[in-house]
Every structure is written in C-alpha cells, then in structure tokens.
Design a protein around this motif. Structure first.
Motif, PDB file in Angstrom:
ATOM      1  N   GLY A  75      -6.674 -82.152  -1.802  1.00  0.00           N
ATOM      2  CA  GLY A  75      -5.253 -82.449  -1.933  1.00  0.00           C
ATOM      3  C   GLY A  75      -4.355 -81.214  -2.013  1.00  0.00           C
ATOM      4  O   GLY A  75      -3.424 -81.073  -1.218  1.00  0.00           O
TER       5      GLY A  75
ATOM      6  N   GLU B 262      -7.743 -86.654  -1.667  1.00  0.00           N
ATOM      7  CA  GLU B 262      -7.805 -86.595  -3.127  1.00  0.00           C
ATOM      8  C   GLU B 262      -9.255 -86.683  -3.594  1.00  0.00           C
ATOM      9  O   GLU B 262      -9.707 -85.911  -4.436  1.00  0.00           O
TER      10      GLU B 262
ATOM     11  N   ARG C 290      -6.083 -90.683   0.488  1.00  0.00           N
ATOM     12  CA  ARG C 290      -7.088 -91.006  -0.514  1.00  0.00           C
ATOM     13  C   ARG C 290      -8.316 -90.105  -0.397  1.00  0.00           C
ATOM     14  O   ARG C 290      -8.831 -89.585  -1.383  1.00  0.00           O
TER      15      ARG C 290
END
Lengths: 204, 227, 97, 219
Positions: A123, A118, A115
């Motif tokens: 990412g 991202e 998470r």
C-alpha cells in the motif's frame, strides 16, 4: 468468469530443446479445488513444464487441455490463468499501481487491486517506480499481478522466491483461502509450499 | 523419393545437350551476333533464381500453416532453396552485366529487370543475416519463414506496379533492344532446353542438399542418444 | 555449406566463359584479339553484325564450348559422386531408424 | 480487444515518455545529419531530386534508430512474457502498430521543418509535399512494425533491423523520393504515387497482422 468447474489435463508431455530431451511422458490432471506441486532439481524443466501447462510454450509431444464446460481455445487460456514466474517482469519505468492498471482486465479489478496491495503490504509503495523496489517487493507485486483478475487457475513458478517470512506467510494464507475455488499449480523446491498442495509431481 | 532421385539424374544428359545446342545448333542473333549465346545461360539462371525464391517462399508458407508438424523440416528446405537462389542470383547479376556491357556498352543501368534482381539479392542477404543472428534460437525457422513470406509479397510491387506508375523512370528503348530480337524456332527450342536443364539442375542440387540436411540431423540425434 | 561454395565457383565459370568468346567474334574480324581486350577496350557492338555473316567456323567458339563442357563434366562428376555418397550414408542410417 | 489495445497503448506511451530514449536518439540523429549536410553544402541549394533523396535518407535512418525500440525494449527488459500474459496477440500487434505510427509522425514533424529550414528547399506544391511525406512515413512505420518484432526475437543486434528493413522498404523509399521531388519541381505531380503507398501499406499491414502470431508466440 464462468462458474463451471475447470479441469486441466496433460497427456504424454515431452519437451526437447534442440536435440536434448528435457522430460518426456509427463501425465497430470487437476480440477477446481485441487492443487498440484511440481518439484525437481534445477534444470529439470519445472519452468518449461509450467509454461507448457499455461499454453505459453508448445510441447514437443503430447497435449494439454483446459476445460470449463467445453474446451477453451488455446489463445484464450491466459485470460483464465494467473501465471507468474521468474521471467515475468513488471515494467521498471512504471509504478506499482500503473503496472496493476496495465494488467487489470475486469472492471472490478480496481477494488481488488486496492485490497491485494494492502494484504501484501505494498500500500505505501504503490506510487513508487518498480525500479526502486527491493527484490522482495517486486516478488509481492508479481504475485498481486497474478492474483489480480481473480483467475480460476493459478500457476505460480517459484512463488516464494525472495520473500521474507512475513511474505511467505501472506502467500500461504492467501493460497489457503482460495484453494477451494481454484486450480493451483506451484513449481517449487520449498517443502513448505509442497505441503500446501495436494499432490506432487517429481521431475528429473 | 526414388522417383525424384531418378528424375533429377536426367540433368547429366540435358545439360551437355543444352550446351552443345547453345553453341552449335542455335544461329547467332541478327543484331547481337554470337554474344547472344550468353542468353542460353543468363535467362535460365535468372529463371532458377526466381524459382528458388518462390520455392522457398512456398515452403515457408507451408511451414507456418502446418502447425501439426506433419511435414518435417520445411524450414530447412526453404533455407536450402534460398541458399541455391542466392548463388544463382549472384550469377544472374554477373552474366547479366557482362551481357549488358557487350550489347549496351555499360555494365549497369538500372532497368526494371536489373532492379528487381538486385532487390531479390538484397532480400536474400537480409534473410541470411537474420538467420545468422539466430544460430541457436528455437524461433529461427518461424521468423525466417515469416520474413521470406513478407519479402515475397513486396516483390510484385516492384515487378509490376512501379514500371506502370512511373514509365518515365525506366527507359523502355534500352530493354527493347534485346527484348524485340527475333527469336527463330531453333533459338527458341534451344532456350527451352536450357531452361529445362537448369531447372532440373536446381532440383538436383536441392534434392541432394535436403538429403544431406536429413543425414546431418540424423547423425546429431544419434550422437546425443549415445551420450 | 561446402557444397554450395564449390558449386558457386564452378557455375560461376560456366557462363563467364560462355560470355568471353562471343564478344571476341562479335568484335573486329581479327580473331586473335583476346576476349579480355575486347571487354575492356573500346566499344565493340554496333559495327559487328555486318562482318558477322561469313559463317566461317571460328575456332574460338569451339574452344569456349569445350571449356564450358569441361566445367560441366567436372561439376557433373562432383554431383554424381556426392549423390552416391549420400545414398550410401542413407542406406547405412535407414536400418537403425 | 479494444480495451486491451488501449491499456497497452497507455502503458507504451507512459514508458516511452518516462525514458524518451528512442525519441531522443532519433531526433538528435536527424538534427546532426541535417546540420552536417547543410554545413558541407555551404549554403548552395541542391537540385530538387537530390534534396528529395537526402530528405528520405535522413528520415529512413532516423526512423531506423527508433522504430525497432518498441519490441526490442520488451525483450531487453524482460517484460515480453508479462506483456504476453496480460494482452492477447492481436491487440499487441495493433497497439504496437499505432505506437509506431505515432513515433513516425513525431520523427517526421521534427525532421521535415529542420530540413526545410537548413537546406533552402523551395516547396512548389505544398499540399502534395505534405501528403508525400505523410504517406511515405505511414508506409514505413506500417512495414517495419513486424520487422521490429522479428529483430527483437532474434536478439535485437545492432544494425540487423536496418539490413532487413531496407529491401522491404525500398519500394516505399523509391516512390516517396520521386513523389517528393515532384512536389519540389514546377512540373505538376501525379497522384498515383500516394495511391501506391496507401495500397502498399494496407497490404503489408494485413499480412503483418496475419504473420505476427508466428513471431510473437513461441513454440
């Protein structure tokens, strides 16, 4: 992590290097939900004070205490504190993801890492070696490493260093979202970051 | 402090007494003749070098154990003691090899005692090189102390275990040539006086060096306050 | 450190001088032979003791003792003066502290 | 603590495998010296004790090139503080200790066959020979782990590691040489030396473990 509120207190902190005094008589305290910024000109001892508060260095005089329910032993502090700064460098030879795997302590860190990667826009670069990162990307990775284990205390030394405006915005919104449940201490000279925090301590 | 200063002054009487006793009062040894008189210098010097080594080791242990810093400058005391120890170790090697040349015919032949003194010498050299490499480093005291402790711990392995496991490595007859000399009472008491006076001599130098170190620190602190 | 350098030179002479004569006396009866010659010459050990027992006072022994004592006196004077000087400085430093 | 050790070990092996710097230097040093000695000897075998001494000299210096790298690398690349925040003191020491043992094992696995191949060594007591090499290498790596940390904190300058390691490693080298030379001789070797090496390495590992925090943690 225990849910009892944390509090960090420092009394009469002083640091001398060799024979010259960097600062003395610093007193501060912060509890969960509070935030603190430390400002001061270059060389006034911001980073040193941060290290002392994180238990990495010893003060020449005074003492620091981290309490959650009961006093926590100093050798265990770093598992409660997310610390990052200019001198905390990730391993160049490893990829971003491998660095994260190295720093991850609890079992659910894997999801959080995904998470966070991202959120901070790393990412696509997770499998690149850190030595091929730009300085801004490296700074983002450092922040991820500090946030990774969801520590109840965050100590960020120059967190906005090398970040572009998007990165700064991400950092600020992240700090805003967690400030209720953590102690946040930031050493910075950026007025925007200073405003983010409740109180300010001026050095030098 | 005053008491120590007074006590170590006894060296001014003890040392001449030891010298006169060593040359005039003690009889020459039966086998070695007058050359045995070097014993009254060599043995105390060797003893002082080991004593200095142990003192610096103990000061280092205390320095690391004392996390609150209630005893100031223990690492400095360890350093000073090691400095004296280095000088005395070199002297031990020199006097020892002169004696060996006179009594055994060679300057050097690696018997256990010679081996252990050379190892002490190597340890000191290593200690001073690591201290030298960290001239302006805050870690200096702790790393140097840790090294001295580690070194002090390896030493018993040489001094006691090695000769026992490998008796063949160390020809016993050679060491016994001087170890089994009959020491009569006068020789023994001369040796005792010499050992005591050299020990006091060591304490005297260490005391002065520690005081000088303190003064130096004091002066440097004041200079910075004046800035 | 200056102190330790001077000490090392001085203390070094002390036993070396002590070593020199005994070698001389332990050698052949000729007392005039110099210590250096004996040290570097042929072997001088085992045959010595038999000739040794005369107890005739050799001047060399006294000479070497004199040298050793002289060195010691020099060393002692140096140490004593250093001690005094350090004490004086300490007294001057104390009231300020 | 066990998990911390594993995490750090995995990271160390990964980093070292990616660069292979220390290993390459040590292995090439060993190969060059062995071949040089063999070349100068011109095919004439040395006596057993000389062979043992040369073997251990090669092992000592090849190991010295690499054993300090584990800590010096952390300081050089500025990752020491990251390591410090991620792993606690005791786990750092234990994992570095294990890593150094593995490194030493690789060095021994490279040096010994090369040496046997080039210098016409006739091993009389094969088992004793292998045990001597293994125990000597183990003690060497055990004693130098903490010294590597000291050198790293002292600035990791050149040959400082060799200088400070030598006095501490002298008993190990001494015993290893005589034990190895016994294995190359027809005379039956004694087992006492292996016991000595194990006792030494056990003892020094415990002391290093206790002292490590004073070196790793700053004031």
């Amino acid at each position: 992590m225990s849910t009892a509120p944390y509090s960090l207190t420092g009394e009469g902190l002083a640091k001398k290097f060799g024979r010259s005094a960097l600062f003395k008589g610093i007193c501060l305290s912060a509890a969960t939900g509070e935030s603190l910024s430390i400002t001061g000109p270059n060389g006034s001892g911001k980073s040193t004070l941060m290290k002392i508060l994180a238990g990495i260095q010893k003060p020449t005089a005074g003492n620091v205490d981290l309490v959650s329910g009961s006093s926590i032993e100093k050798t265990q502090w770093l598992s409660h504190i997310g610390y990052t700064g200019p001198l905390v460098n990730p391993y160049d030879e490893l990829t971003g993801l491998e660095n994260i795997a190295f720093a991850a302590r609890p079992a659910d860190a894997g999801e959080r890492a995904g998470r966070l990667l991202e959120t901070f826009g790393l990412g696509p670069h997770r499998d690149k070696k850190v030595k091929h990162y730009s300085s801004g990307m490296k700074q983002r990775l450092k922040l991820i490493l500090a946030f990774l284990n969801d520590p109840p205390v965050l100590m960020l030394d120059e967190p906005g260093m090398n970040l572009d405006s998007a990165g700064t915005a991400l950092l600020h919104s992240y700090l805003e979202s967690v400030r209720k449940e953590k102690i946040i201490i930031i050493a910075t000279n950026d007025p925007l970051e200073e405003q983010l925090c409740g109180r300010t301590i001026k050095l030098g | 402090m005053k008491a120590i200063s007074a006590a170590v002054k006894s060296v001014y009487i003890l040392m001449p007494a030891a010298i006169v006793m060593a040359f005039l009062w003690a009889p020459p040894a039966q086998v070695l003749g007058d050359s045995s008189r070097i014993m009254y210098f060599h043995v105390p010097i060797a003893w002082v070098s080991i004593l200095a080594f142990i003192v610096s080791g103990i000061a280092s242990i205390l320095f690391l154990a004392d996390r609150k810093g209630s005893f100031a400058r223990l690492d400095g005391i360890a350093y000073n003691s090691a400095e004296i120890g280095l000088v005395f170790t070199v002297l031990t090697v020199i006097t020892g090899s002169i004696w060996a040349r006179i009594s055994w015919g060679v300057f050097w032949n690696w018997d256990p005692r010679e081996t252990s003194i050379v190892i002490i010498l190597l340890i000191y050299i290593a200690y001073f090189s690591i201290q030298g490499a960290m001239a302006h480093n805050d870690n200096r005291g702790r790393i140097g102390s840790a090294y001295l402790i580690l070194a002090m711990i390896t030493l018993p392995f040489f001094a006691f275990l090695v000769p026992r496991i490998y008796p063949s490595l160390h020809p016993d007859p050679i060491i016994n040539a001087d170890r089994t000399i009959f020491l009569d009472d006068r020789m023994r008491s001369t040796l005792a006086v010499a050992i005591v006076s050299f020990t006091v001599f060591y304490c005297n130098i260490l005391h002065i060096m520690n005081r000088m170190m303190k003064l130096q620190n004091h002066i440097e602190e004041n200079r910075h306050e004046a800035d | 450190m200056r102190l330790i350098n001077i000490l090392s030179c001085a203390v070094l002479l002390l036993p070396a001088a002590g070593a020199a004569i005994p070698a001389d006396r332990a050698g052949e009866p000729s007392v005039t032979q110099s210590a250096a010659q004996v040290l570097h010459g042929q072997d001088m050990q085992k045959n010595a003791p038999s000739t040794e027992q005369k107890q005739e006072p050799s001047t060399t022994l006294y000479q070497v003792m004199g040298v050793v004592l002289f060195i010691w006196i020099g060393l002692a004077v140096f140490l004593f003066r250093l001690d005094r000087r350090v004490a004086r400085l300490e007294n001057r430093a104390q009231p300020k502290q | 603590m066990g998990k911390d050790i594993l995490r750090n070990l995995r990271k160390d092996f990964l980093v070292e495998f990616r660069s292979r710097f220390a290993l390459n230097v040590s292995a090439s040093f060993a190969a060059i010296v062995t071949i040089a000695i063999s070349l100068t000897a011109g095919g004439v075998p040395f006596p057993a004790n000389v062979q043992a001494i040369i073997l251990w000299i090669i092992i000592f210096f090849s190991a010295m090139n690499g054993l300090s790298h584990i800590f010096v690398r952390e300081e050089d690349q500025g990752t020491a503080l990251f390591l410090r925040t991620a792993v606690d003191v005791d786990s750092v020491f234990v994992s570095k200790f294990i890593f150094n043992q593995a490194f030493m094992a690789v060095i021994l696995a490279v040096v010994t066959p090369l040496y046997l191949f080039f210098l016409q060594v006739r091993v009389v007591h094969a088992a004793h020979f292998i045990f001597s090499i293994a125990a000597g290498g183990f003690s060497m790596a055990a004693a130098t782990t903490i010294l590597a940390a000291m050198v790293a904190k002292a600035g990791g300058k050149g040959s400082l590691f060799t200088i400070i390691s030598f006095p501490i490693l002298l008993p190990v080298l001494w015993i290893s040489v005589s034990s190895t030379s016994a294995a190359l001789n027809a005379a039956p070797p004694a087992g006492g030396s292996l016991l000595f090496l194990l006792a030494f390495s056990g003892f020094i590992s415990v002391i290093s473990f206790l002292l490590f925090r004073f070196i790793w943690l700053e004031d």
